[in-house]
Design a protein around this motif. Sequence first.
Motif: not given
Length: 201
Positions: A146-162
């Motif tokens: 989602g962060a790499a596709g239609p919801f780029r505003d959520y990119a900052d949550y990828v690292m914490p999610g990882t």
Amino acid sequence: MTTEKPNRMLHVPNLITGGRILAVPVTVLLILTDHLHAAFWLFALAALSDAADGLVARLFRARTKLGGWLDPAADKLLLVGTYVAMAITNLIPVWLLILVLLRDLIIIVGIAVLILALREKLSIQPLWIGKLNTFLQLSLVGLVLGAAGPFRDYADYVMPGTLVVAVSTVGSMVAYIMRGVFILRTRLGAQDEQQDGEKAE
């Protein structure tokens, strides 16, 4: 004399699960070819189908032995396939893929060791932390795509999610190892006591 009507919904959950399995290679291909919008929506549909087949099975009493094998197999194929594709395309770090695969490998080897050591069939129930870990791992796929596709505003949550997935994966791995050791020690101890009792007789 009354005859029981056949359950017309009996095979519907398995058909839904089969559709999820077929979606795996398509989703992987979409990730590898950088069609991340489409990959996200197809993955979301596959995730919804997981809830749908379980709901149908419960509401219409359409549980089958085949479904009991297909459903977790479909989830695992979807999980491993998307993680491999995302690691190849640098959407997730390779170390996370290795950690996820290592957990599954340890569980499989552990079950094999228990079966060989105890020489009996085992019914290993999934631990709550294992279920939570699987949910978090699948959620991360949705977040990353989602962060790499239609919801780029959520990119900052990828690292914490990882990091959350990494911690839960390690915790799940340790929990299953401890569970296996407990089962092994308990069963072998019971077998030794039984043998001692037979000798005393």
